[in-house]
Design a protein around this motif. Structure first.
Motif, PDB file in Angstrom:
ATOM      1  N   LEU A   1      53.085  28.208  41.151  1.00  0.00           N
ATOM      2  CA  LEU A   1      52.444  29.086  42.123  1.00  0.00           C
ATOM      3  C   LEU A   1      52.942  30.516  41.934  1.00  0.00           C
ATOM      4  O   LEU A   1      52.166  31.470  42.007  1.00  0.00           O
ATOM      5  N   ALA A   2      54.233  30.667  41.659  1.00  0.00           N
ATOM      6  CA  ALA A   2      54.792  32.000  41.403  1.00  0.00           C
ATOM      7  C   ALA A   2      54.138  32.634  40.177  1.00  0.00           C
ATOM      8  O   ALA A   2      53.859  33.837  40.162  1.00  0.00           O
ATOM      9  N   LEU A   3      53.869  31.840  39.143  1.00  0.00           N
ATOM     10  CA  LEU A   3      53.185  32.367  37.948  1.00  0.00           C
ATOM     11  C   LEU A   3      51.783  32.865  38.295  1.00  0.00           C
ATOM     12  O   LEU A   3      51.346  33.905  37.793  1.00  0.00           O
ATOM     13  N   VAL A   4      51.080  32.114  39.130  1.00  0.00           N
ATOM     14  CA  VAL A   4      49.737  32.529  39.536  1.00  0.00           C
ATOM     15  C   VAL A   4      49.815  33.857  40.295  1.00  0.00           C
ATOM     16  O   VAL A   4      49.054  34.787  40.026  1.00  0.00           O
ATOM     17  N   LEU A   5      50.770  33.966  41.221  1.00  0.00           N
ATOM     18  CA  LEU A   5      50.954  35.216  41.964  1.00  0.00           C
ATOM     19  C   LEU A   5      51.330  36.362  41.030  1.00  0.00           C
ATOM     20  O   LEU A   5      50.830  37.486  41.174  1.00  0.00           O
ATOM     21  N   ALA A   6      52.202  36.079  40.088  1.00  0.00           N
ATOM     22  CA  ALA A   6      52.671  37.108  39.155  1.00  0.00           C
ATOM     23  C   ALA A   6      51.539  37.619  38.265  1.00  0.00           C
ATOM     24  O   ALA A   6      51.568  38.771  37.815  1.00  0.00           O
ATOM     25  N   GLY A   7      50.537  36.798  38.038  1.00  0.00           N
ATOM     26  CA  GLY A   7      49.433  37.196  37.171  1.00  0.00           C
ATOM     27  C   GLY A   7      48.445  38.154  37.809  1.00  0.00           C
ATOM     28  O   GLY A   7      47.674  38.814  37.114  1.00  0.00           O
ATOM     29  N   VAL A   8      48.464  38.274  39.128  1.00  0.00           N
ATOM     30  CA  VAL A   8      47.479  39.117  39.815  1.00  0.00           C
ATOM     31  C   VAL A   8      47.598  40.591  39.434  1.00  0.00           C
ATOM     32  O   VAL A   8      46.593  41.213  39.064  1.00  0.00           O
ATOM     33  N   PRO A   9      48.786  41.205  39.501  1.00  0.00           N
ATOM     34  CA  PRO A   9      48.853  42.626  39.127  1.00  0.00           C
ATOM     35  C   PRO A   9      48.403  42.885  37.682  1.00  0.00           C
ATOM     36  O   PRO A   9      47.670  43.847  37.425  1.00  0.00           O
TER      37      PRO A   9
ATOM     38  N   SER B   1      41.627  44.106  34.043  1.00  0.00           N
ATOM     39  CA  SER B   1      40.198  44.095  34.361  1.00  0.00           C
ATOM     40  C   SER B   1      39.709  45.441  34.882  1.00  0.00           C
ATOM     41  O   SER B   1      38.537  45.574  35.228  1.00  0.00           O
ATOM     42  N   GLY B   2      40.601  46.413  34.957  1.00  0.00           N
ATOM     43  CA  GLY B   2      40.212  47.720  35.475  1.00  0.00           C
ATOM     44  C   GLY B   2      39.933  47.697  36.966  1.00  0.00           C
ATOM     45  O   GLY B   2      39.145  48.480  37.471  1.00  0.00           O
ATOM     46  N   GLY B   3      40.558  46.759  37.674  1.00  0.00           N
ATOM     47  CA  GLY B   3      40.392  46.681  39.122  1.00  0.00           C
ATOM     48  C   GLY B   3      39.220  45.835  39.564  1.00  0.00           C
ATOM     49  O   GLY B   3      38.826  45.889  40.723  1.00  0.00           O
ATOM     50  N   ASP B   4      38.678  45.046  38.659  1.00  0.00           N
ATOM     51  CA  ASP B   4      37.546  44.182  38.992  1.00  0.00           C
ATOM     52  C   ASP B   4      38.066  43.005  39.820  1.00  0.00           C
ATOM     53  O   ASP B   4      38.576  42.024  39.292  1.00  0.00           O
ATOM     54  N   LEU B   5      37.956  43.113  41.142  1.00  0.00           N
ATOM     55  CA  LEU B   5      38.506  42.108  42.040  1.00  0.00           C
ATOM     56  C   LEU B   5      37.864  40.742  41.821  1.00  0.00           C
ATOM     57  O   LEU B   5      38.533  39.708  41.909  1.00  0.00           O
ATOM     58  N   TYR B   6      36.582  40.713  41.501  1.00  0.00           N
ATOM     59  CA  TYR B   6      35.907  39.443  41.230  1.00  0.00           C
ATOM     60  C   TYR B   6      36.567  38.740  40.046  1.00  0.00           C
ATOM     61  O   TYR B   6      36.863  37.545  40.113  1.00  0.00           O
ATOM     62  N   ALA B   7      36.827  39.468  38.973  1.00  0.00           N
ATOM     63  CA  ALA B   7      37.474  38.871  37.794  1.00  0.00           C
ATOM     64  C   ALA B   7      38.874  38.369  38.137  1.00  0.00           C
ATOM     65  O   ALA B   7      39.292  37.303  37.667  1.00  0.00           O
ATOM     66  N   VAL B   8      39.585  39.110  38.959  1.00  0.00           N
ATOM     67  CA  VAL B   8      40.932  38.706  39.374  1.00  0.00           C
ATOM     68  C   VAL B   8      40.868  37.413  40.176  1.00  0.00           C
ATOM     69  O   VAL B   8      41.649  36.485  39.950  1.00  0.00           O
ATOM     70  N   ILE B   9      39.928  37.338  41.121  1.00  0.00           N
ATOM     71  CA  ILE B   9      39.815  36.136  41.952  1.00  0.00           C
ATOM     72  C   ILE B   9      39.419  34.929  41.107  1.00  0.00           C
ATOM     73  O   ILE B   9      39.960  33.837  41.295  1.00  0.00           O
ATOM     74  N   ILE B  10      38.517  35.118  40.162  1.00  0.00           N
ATOM     75  CA  ILE B  10      38.141  34.017  39.259  1.00  0.00           C
ATOM     76  C   ILE B  10      39.377  33.549  38.492  1.00  0.00           C
ATOM     77  O   ILE B  10      39.637  32.345  38.378  1.00  0.00           O
TER      78      ILE B  10
ATOM     79  N   VAL C   1      42.589  33.836  39.295  1.00  0.00           N
ATOM     80  CA  VAL C   1      43.506  33.155  40.208  1.00  0.00           C
ATOM     81  C   VAL C   1      42.969  31.772  40.562  1.00  0.00           C
ATOM     82  O   VAL C   1      43.707  30.780  40.555  1.00  0.00           O
ATOM     83  N   ALA C   2      41.679  31.693  40.858  1.00  0.00           N
ATOM     84  CA  ALA C   2      41.089  30.410  41.256  1.00  0.00           C
ATOM     85  C   ALA C   2      41.193  29.379  40.136  1.00  0.00           C
ATOM     86  O   ALA C   2      41.575  28.223  40.376  1.00  0.00           O
ATOM     87  N   VAL C   3      40.877  29.776  38.932  1.00  0.00           N
ATOM     88  CA  VAL C   3      40.942  28.842  37.811  1.00  0.00           C
ATOM     89  C   VAL C   3      42.383  28.402  37.561  1.00  0.00           C
ATOM     90  O   VAL C   3      42.654  27.210  37.372  1.00  0.00           O
ATOM     91  N   ASN C   4      43.305  29.360  37.579  1.00  0.00           N
ATOM     92  CA  ASN C   4      44.711  29.002  37.376  1.00  0.00           C
ATOM     93  C   ASN C   4      45.222  28.089  38.479  1.00  0.00           C
ATOM     94  O   ASN C   4      45.938  27.119  38.221  1.00  0.00           O
TER      95      ASN C   4
END
Length: 186
Positions: free
Chosen positions: A94-102, A108-117, A119-122
Motif C-alpha cells: 500500500l505504501a508503494l501505491v501511495l509513493a507512486g502518486v507523486p 503524466s503532466g498532472g493528468d489526474l485521470y491517468a494517476v487514478i487509473i 493507482v486503481a490498477v496497482n
C-alpha cells in the motif's frame, strides 16, 4: 436546485459533518439525498424549494445518513459490508501505491485521470496478490515459487526500508508539492 449556492453549501457542510463522524459517502449520494429531502419538505409545506432551505439542518442530515449506514452494516449478515477491504495500515505494498502518486502526477503532466487509473490498477493487483492465498484459481499461477505474500512484503521492506513514511500525510503532501502540484477544493 443543484446549481444554487445554498445547495452546494449544504452538500459541503454535510460531507464535513459526515467526515467528523468517521462516515464516508460519495458526494453524489449526499447530493441526491439532500435534493429529495428538500423537494419533499417543499411539497409537504406547500412552499417553493428555495424557501425550504430555512428548514435544512446539516447536523441532522449527517446524523440521519450516518445512522442509516450504521443500521445497514449492523443488519447485514456479511462481515465488513459497506466498507472497502483494507490491508493493514502498515502494509508495504500500500505504501508503494501511495509513493507512486507523486511520480505518476509528474510523469503524466498532472493528468489526474491517468494517476487514478494507475493507482486503481496497482491497488487492484495488490489486492489480488494479497488474496491469492485463499484463491483456489490462483494455485500454481506463479510457478514453483508460489505466491508467498509474507515474503513479498519482506522483500518490499528490504528494498525500501523507510517505505512506511508514505503513511504520513505530511510526507505524501510534501512529495506532491515537490512534483509541482497541490490539491485544492473549489
Amino acid at each position: 436546485m443543484r446549481n444554487t449556492k445554498a445547495f452546494k453549501e449544504a452538500v459541503a457542510q454535510t460531507l464535513t459533518e459526515l467526515a467528523r463522524r468517521g462516515v464516508t459517502f460519495a458526494p453524489a449520494t449526499v447530493e441526491d439525498t439532500i435534493e429529495k429531502n428538500m423537494i419533499m419538505v417543499a411539497e409537504r409545506l406547500g412552499i417553493q424549494v428555495r424557501s425550504a432551505w430555512r428548514y435544512f439542518d446539516t447536523a441532522a442530515m449527517a446524523e440521519g445518513l450516518a445512522r442509516s449506514r450504521s443500521s445497514y452494516e449492523e443488519s447485514s449478515s456479511e462481515k465488513g459490508v459497506g466498507q472497502a477491504p483494507m490491508p493493514p495500515i502498515d502494509n508495504p505494498e500500500l505504501a508503494l501505491v501511495l509513493a507512486g502518486v507523486p511520480d505518476s502526477l509528474a510523469q503524466s503532466g498532472g493528468d489526474l485521470y491517468a494517476v487514478i487509473i494507475n493507482v486503481a490498477v496497482n491497488a487492484w493487483m495488490a489486492g489480488h496478490i494479497h488474496g491469492e492465498d485463499g484463491c483456489t484459481g490462483c494455485d500454481g499461477s506463479r510457478g514453483p515459487a508460489g505466491h508467498d505474500w509474507e515474503a513479498r512484503m519482506r522483500t518490499i521492506t528490504e528494498l525500501q526500508p523507510n517505505i512506511t513514511k508514505w503513511f504520513d500525510r505530511d510526507v505524501w503532501t510534501a512529495a506532491i508539492n515537490d512534483a509541482g502540484y497541490v490539491v485544492t477544493r473549489r
